[in-house]
Design an enzyme around this catalytic site. Structure first.
Site, mmCIF file in Angstrom:
data_model
loop_
_atom_site.group_PDB
_atom_site.id
_atom_site.type_symbol
_atom_site.label_atom_id
_atom_site.label_comp_id
_atom_site.label_asym_id
_atom_site.label_seq_id
_atom_site.Cartn_x
_atom_site.Cartn_y
_atom_site.Cartn_z
ATOM 1 N N ARG A 51 -11.503 -4.259 2.073
ATOM 2 C CA ARG A 51 -10.044 -4.230 2.179
ATOM 3 C C ARG A 51 -9.472 -4.230 0.766
ATOM 4 O O ARG A 51 -10.222 -4.280 -0.203
ATOM 5 C CB ARG A 51 -9.477 -5.365 3.070
ATOM 6 C CG ARG A 51 -10.263 -6.626 3.214
ATOM 7 C CD ARG A 51 -10.285 -7.477 2.003
ATOM 8 N NE ARG A 51 -8.950 -7.655 1.474
ATOM 9 C CZ ARG A 51 -8.662 -7.922 0.228
ATOM 10 N NH1 ARG A 51 -9.629 -8.037 -0.668
ATOM 11 N NH2 ARG A 51 -7.431 -8.083 -0.185
ATOM 12 N N GLY A 52 -8.139 -4.155 0.686
ATOM 13 C CA GLY A 52 -7.522 -3.995 -0.627
ATOM 14 C C GLY A 52 -7.373 -2.498 -0.891
ATOM 15 O O GLY A 52 -8.310 -1.715 -0.645
ATOM 16 N N GLN A 199 -6.533 -14.169 2.942
ATOM 17 C CA GLN A 199 -7.195 -13.496 1.808
ATOM 18 C C GLN A 199 -7.057 -14.299 0.519
ATOM 19 O O GLN A 199 -7.905 -14.224 -0.360
ATOM 20 C CB GLN A 199 -6.602 -12.097 1.582
ATOM 21 C CG GLN A 199 -6.952 -11.072 2.644
ATOM 22 C CD GLN A 199 -5.854 -10.966 3.677
ATOM 23 O OE1 GLN A 199 -5.200 -11.962 4.002
ATOM 24 N NE2 GLN A 199 -5.652 -9.779 4.199
ATOM 25 N N ASP A 240 0.135 -2.192 -2.013
ATOM 26 C CA ASP A 240 -0.584 -1.179 -1.235
ATOM 27 C C ASP A 240 0.074 0.182 -1.341
ATOM 28 O O ASP A 240 -0.537 1.213 -1.051
ATOM 29 C CB ASP A 240 -0.660 -1.603 0.240
ATOM 30 C CG ASP A 240 -1.563 -2.810 0.356
ATOM 31 O OD1 ASP A 240 -1.075 -3.938 0.118
ATOM 32 O OD2 ASP A 240 -2.759 -2.615 0.630
HETATM 33 O O1 MRU Z 1 -4.784 -6.311 4.254
HETATM 34 P P1 MRU Z 1 -5.438 -6.284 2.905
HETATM 35 O O2 MRU Z 1 -6.295 -7.460 2.634
HETATM 36 O O3 MRU Z 1 -6.160 -4.970 2.678
HETATM 37 O O4 MRU Z 1 -4.226 -6.320 1.907
HETATM 38 C C1 MRU Z 1 -4.449 -6.296 0.526
HETATM 39 C C2 MRU Z 1 -3.205 -6.445 -0.259
HETATM 40 O O5 MRU Z 1 -2.134 -6.564 0.262
HETATM 41 C C3 MRU Z 1 -3.344 -6.342 -1.750
HETATM 42 O O6 MRU Z 1 -2.361 -7.112 -2.373
HETATM 43 C C4 MRU Z 1 -3.174 -4.879 -2.162
HETATM 44 O O7 MRU Z 1 -4.040 -4.066 -1.444
HETATM 45 C C5 MRU Z 1 -3.413 -4.685 -3.599
HETATM 46 S S1 MRU Z 1 -5.130 -4.721 -3.962
HETATM 47 C C6 MRU Z 1 -5.401 -4.555 -5.595
#
Ligand code: MRU
Length: 356
Positions: A51-52, A199, A240
């Site tokens: 994820r991320g 997270q 994102d």
């Molecule tokens: O749902 P996730 O865990 O994928 O969300 C991740 C985030 O919101 C992060 O802040 C974003 O992807 C930036 S990652 C460098």
């Protein structure tokens, strides 16, 4: 970065297999998982084993490599690319990486297509590492300035995990923190727990611990009072999808933290690589906001007395729950965008000066 003193990246390619760290198992178990088919890659993105924003982009790029290994066929590749793009809707890096791969592979003959795909996926990965390192060096200057003025530990609040586990290495929001720490600047991180998937607690605190960076997990609603008490010097979050006008889409709860920061004159920075900029969508209302299964709210994983990881129900059985995964912070609440090319205002002019 490190886990138990050993250097890792979040994804790598070995003997025609994609290796990932299964993030659904952290922090209680460290498991390296094999992705052998494009279906495995799609599933890993959907269930958030990876994820991320930058990491799901890299996984999708390698997903196309796996698709070619499985079946070297144009129709299959096109179908794979569509399924990868649709595996999660909000982070633009996913579509960015798939589009980049597909345009590189266009017109390449079937003998060369696999080696070209591997090369391009590797290029995406290496580029992200370089971008995140530059974000760190650019953000370091901001932390350094606060530290010089304050002459004491810099307290930084972050939300969700925009750490190295969300990228390939370094992270976005955490990269300036890692660079500051390596330079001997005293930092302490307030880690928003980040319900419902935690997270912050499960990943950000974990990776900061592994690098020896002092941090404290706080419930998501605690940041406001800490800011009122002068216990937060700056916020840094990831994103994102950031629009060309500087509006920032990030993990649910980011917006409320930005409001509190504005009310308390706490600088609120967003760290991002250029692959997270959406130059096309004009209005933040048009960003697709992921809604995930409400079970992520009503159930929680933990370690029981026997040391086993167990999922338990924490809500009334009959209650309904709603699980929006992202929100939008309007540009006016963002002090600056920390990118690989430098720091700019969260505005069209700011972004265009750096990238156009
Ligand atoms: O749902 P996730 O865990 O994928 O969300 C991740 C985030 O919101 C992060 O802040 C974003 O992807 C930036 S990652 C460098």
């Amino acid at each position: 970065m490190h886990i138990n003193g050993k250097g890792y990246r979040t994804i790598w390619f070995e003997n025609n297999i994609v290796k990932i760290i299964d993030q659904t198992k952290l922090p209680h178990q460290f498991i390296i998982k094999d992705l052998k088919t494009v279906k495995d890659a799609i599933n890993a993105i959907k269930v958030m084993e990876v994820r991320g924003a930058p990491l799901i982009g890299a996984t999708a790029a390698y997903g196309l490599v796996l698709s070619i290994i499985e079946k070297n066929d144009q129709l299959f590749l096109k179908k794979s690319s569509e399924e990868l793009i649709n595996s999660r809707p909000t982070a633009i890096n996913l579509k960015w990486a798939v589009d980049r791969m597909m345009s590189k592979l266009k017109g390449i003959n079937s003998n060369d297509i696999l080696s070209t795909a591997i090369e391009e996926a590797k290029a995406i990965v290496e580029e992200d590492v370089g971008f995140c390192k530059s974000i760190g060096l650019n953000g370091l200057k901001i932390i350094e300035e606060i530290s010089n003025k304050k002459k004491d530990t810099v307290n930084i609040l972050t939300h969700c995990n925009a750490g190295w586990l969300a990228t390939i290495d370094w992270g976005t929001a955490t990269s300036p923190i890692y660079h500051a720490h390596q330079k001997g600047i005293k930092v302490h991180v307030w880690v928003d727990e980040t319900r419902p998937r935690n997270q912050g607690a499960n990943l950000t605190s974990y990776e900061l611990n592994e690098e020896g960076i002092p941090n404290t997990i706080i419930a998501d609603n605690t940041g406001g009072i800490l800011m009122q008490r002068g216990q937060v010097d700056m916020c840094i979050v990831g994103t994102d999808r950031t629009l060309a006008n500087g509006d920032v889409c990030n993990k649910i709860g980011t917006y409320l933290k930005a409001l509190a920061a504005k009310d308390n004159d706490v600088p609120f920075y967003v760290a991002l690589p250029s692959s997270t900029i959406d130059w096309n969508i004009k209005n933040a209302k048009d960003i697709p906001i992921e809604e995930r299964n409400s079970e992520e709210l009503s159930h929680i994983d933990g370690v029981n007395k026997k040391g086993e990881v167990e999922k338990v129900l924490i809500y009334p059985k009959k209650s309904k729950a709603m699980n929006l995964a992202f929100d939008i912070t309007p540009a006016k609440y963002v002090t600056g965008l920390i990118t690989e090319k430098g720091v700019c205002n969260a505005s069209k002019e700011g972004l265009e000066k750096l990238f156009k």
